[in-house]
Write a protein that holds these residues in place. Sequence first.
Motif, PDB file in Angstrom:
ATOM      1  N   SER A 196       0.833  -1.208   0.000  1.00 62.77           N
ATOM      2  CA  SER A 196       0.000   0.000   0.000  1.00 62.77           C
ATOM      3  C   SER A 196       0.865   1.255   0.000  1.00 62.77           C
ATOM      4  O   SER A 196       0.580   2.221  -0.722  1.00 62.77           O
ATOM      5  CB  SER A 196      -0.944  -0.002   1.210  1.00 62.77           C
ATOM      6  OG  SER A 196      -0.232  -0.065   2.428  1.00 62.77           O
ATOM      7  N   GLY A 197       1.938   1.261   0.789  1.00 62.52           N
ATOM      8  CA  GLY A 197       2.821   2.425   0.804  1.00 62.52           C
ATOM      9  C   GLY A 197       3.514   2.640  -0.528  1.00 62.52           C
ATOM     10  O   GLY A 197       3.624   3.773  -1.016  1.00 62.52           O
ATOM     11  N   ARG A 198       3.979   1.553  -1.133  1.00 59.99           N
ATOM     12  CA  ARG A 198       4.629   1.683  -2.438  1.00 59.99           C
ATOM     13  C   ARG A 198       3.647   2.125  -3.517  1.00 59.99           C
ATOM     14  O   ARG A 198       4.011   2.898  -4.417  1.00 59.99           O
ATOM     15  CB  ARG A 198       5.251   0.336  -2.824  1.00 59.99           C
ATOM     16  CG  ARG A 198       6.468  -0.043  -1.988  1.00 59.99           C
ATOM     17  CD  ARG A 198       6.884  -1.485  -2.225  1.00 59.99           C
ATOM     18  NE  ARG A 198       8.095  -1.843  -1.493  1.00 59.99           N
ATOM     19  CZ  ARG A 198       8.613  -3.068  -1.440  1.00 59.99           C
ATOM     20  NH1 ARG A 198       7.995  -4.067  -2.089  1.00 59.99           N
ATOM     21  NH2 ARG A 198       9.709  -3.312  -0.751  1.00 59.99           N
ATOM     22  N   ALA A 199       2.408   1.650  -3.449  1.00 60.91           N
ATOM     23  CA  ALA A 199       1.404   2.074  -4.428  1.00 60.91           C
ATOM     24  C   ALA A 199       1.168   3.573  -4.361  1.00 60.91           C
ATOM     25  O   ALA A 199       0.965   4.237  -5.387  1.00 60.91           O
ATOM     26  CB  ALA A 199       0.096   1.322  -4.204  1.00 60.91           C
ATOM     27  N   VAL A 200       1.188   4.135  -3.146  1.00 59.28           N
ATOM     28  CA  VAL A 200       1.033   5.589  -2.974  1.00 59.28           C
ATOM     29  C   VAL A 200       2.232   6.323  -3.559  1.00 59.28           C
ATOM     30  O   VAL A 200       2.088   7.301  -4.307  1.00 59.28           O
ATOM     31  CB  VAL A 200       0.858   5.929  -1.485  1.00 59.28           C
ATOM     32  CG1 VAL A 200       0.986   7.434  -1.248  1.00 59.28           C
ATOM     33  CG2 VAL A 200      -0.498   5.441  -0.982  1.00 59.28           C
ATOM     34  N   LEU A 201       3.429   5.887  -3.223  1.00 58.83           N
ATOM     35  CA  LEU A 201       4.644   6.549  -3.718  1.00 58.83           C
ATOM     36  C   LEU A 201       4.747   6.471  -5.236  1.00 58.83           C
ATOM     37  O   LEU A 201       5.098   7.462  -5.905  1.00 58.83           O
ATOM     38  CB  LEU A 201       5.874   5.913  -3.070  1.00 58.83           C
ATOM     39  CG  LEU A 201       6.011   6.148  -1.562  1.00 58.83           C
ATOM     40  CD1 LEU A 201       7.021   5.179  -0.960  1.00 58.83           C
ATOM     41  CD2 LEU A 201       6.413   7.588  -1.269  1.00 58.83           C
ATOM     42  N   THR A 240      13.733   5.586   1.530  1.00 58.31           N
ATOM     43  CA  THR A 240      14.461   4.432   0.989  1.00 58.31           C
ATOM     44  C   THR A 240      13.900   3.952  -0.344  1.00 58.31           C
ATOM     45  O   THR A 240      14.666   3.545  -1.225  1.00 58.31           O
ATOM     46  CB  THR A 240      14.429   3.263   1.990  1.00 58.31           C
ATOM     47  OG1 THR A 240      13.068   2.976   2.350  1.00 58.31           O
ATOM     48  CG2 THR A 240      15.213   3.612   3.249  1.00 58.31           C
ATOM     49  N   TYR A 241      12.594   3.988  -0.498  1.00 58.07           N
ATOM     50  CA  TYR A 241      11.974   3.459  -1.710  1.00 58.07           C
ATOM     51  C   TYR A 241      11.812   4.510  -2.796  1.00 58.07           C
ATOM     52  O   TYR A 241      11.852   4.186  -3.991  1.00 58.07           O
ATOM     53  CB  TYR A 241      10.608   2.860  -1.378  1.00 58.07           C
ATOM     54  CG  TYR A 241       9.883   2.258  -2.570  1.00 58.07           C
ATOM     55  CD1 TYR A 241      10.236   0.999  -3.053  1.00 58.07           C
ATOM     56  CD2 TYR A 241       8.846   2.944  -3.202  1.00 58.07           C
ATOM     57  CE1 TYR A 241       9.584   0.451  -4.145  1.00 58.07           C
ATOM     58  CE2 TYR A 241       8.188   2.394  -4.287  1.00 58.07           C
ATOM     59  CZ  TYR A 241       8.556   1.144  -4.762  1.00 58.07           C
ATOM     60  OH  TYR A 241       7.902   0.603  -5.846  1.00 58.07           O
TER      61      TYR A 241
END
Length: 432
Positions: A196-201, A240-241
């Motif tokens: 979910s966090g990566r999808a937002v970023l 980091t991502y």
Amino acid sequence: MRKIRGFVSSRSSSVSSVVRRTGSIAVVGAVAASGLVAGTGDAGAVGDFYRPPARLSEAPGSVVRTQPTQLLLQIPGVRNQWPGTATRIMYTTTRQDGKPTAVTGAVVEPTAPWHGRGPRPTVVLAPGTVGQGDQCAGSKMLSLPMSIDPTKPSLGVNYSGLEMNLFLLNGVRVVLTDYVGMGTPGIHTYVNRLESGRAVLDAARAALKVAKAPKDAPVAFSGYSQGGGATASAAELASTYASDLNVKATYAGAPPADLSKVIGQIDGTFISGAIGYAINGLVARYPALDPILKKETSATGRRALKDVATQCIADTGLTHGFQRTDQWTRNGKSLSAVIKKYPRVQKMLDDQRIGRLKPNAPVLISTGVSDDVIPHGQVVQLYRDWKAQGADVRLDNDFTPPIFPGLVVNHALPMLAKMLPATSYILSELNS
């Protein structure tokens, strides 16, 4: 911690300079509440848009395809209509196992100009719980307030439109993410911290590409409930991502930072079936959970998990509302009690814990002291975890007293109460 301007009201100097030129926050709220919001309705017209190609770019945030779409009351083919020009997008992100996957969403370029500092900013809206079925995807819910599918039957609602219009009328570009598996093939990995966090970023990265905006244009994240967890995750993963993003601020309302605490709180409420969303998402990423489920769940529980996988939240509430998870297990004990038997399952939940990494930009967290879905204490713990790492974070409590506990009133009212202050906060940080 440095002073956060504009949080209490939109009368702060930085926010008011933006709001005066594009309409006051109060007026915007009235317009949004009048029903001129993004909604559902055009899911049947998108064809094969939601089927990703066989091969995807390895670069997160790459744009796979785009498709013009309309917002509520807009006339097809007419350019520059209020409140903005919408584009449905498919972009790449990264699964928990490191593999690329396709996610859909929508970018809305506002008609209103941006009068703040620097280039037009972008805000990623992370939706709250809308369901687990593909028909619930927010990018399919842009032209009408709701969608009814009588063949399932299913009722979908996109309540992100209120917040969307607040930003659009202040000249802020908005991108909505559908999350992994919502609309696209595979199960929606509900409240999965990494995905979910990566999808937002990656939604921010994709939106900047679609808009042809500068790579260092400011971005911010805003979400409540499931969305609050997604934006909180994005905030702490950003350094980091996605260190290439110029993150200016995050609003994380009622974030489910510790699922082990949330499961017990939500059990027996109107949306207790959402626990099934989380279980289905965990099984998709942790195959070792499957034999445990087969051993521990009853026929009723297995049927519930299958049902909710294709439902929107209204459907889940109507079919499984107020059920307790002791009805889902063979031994008649709650799901929380069953989890305590299995260290492996506890580890799966612990993997989703938010608060162990430091956000690289200011964060506003909100929580209701009487929230009947997302426990107040675990939100406060997230705040403390980030503060201990030296993060620039602020906690805002909502003191609405208990109102019909279990009906989710004490979860919904703080969302509405904090929407304007949260918008003011983000506008202030974007203009700083």
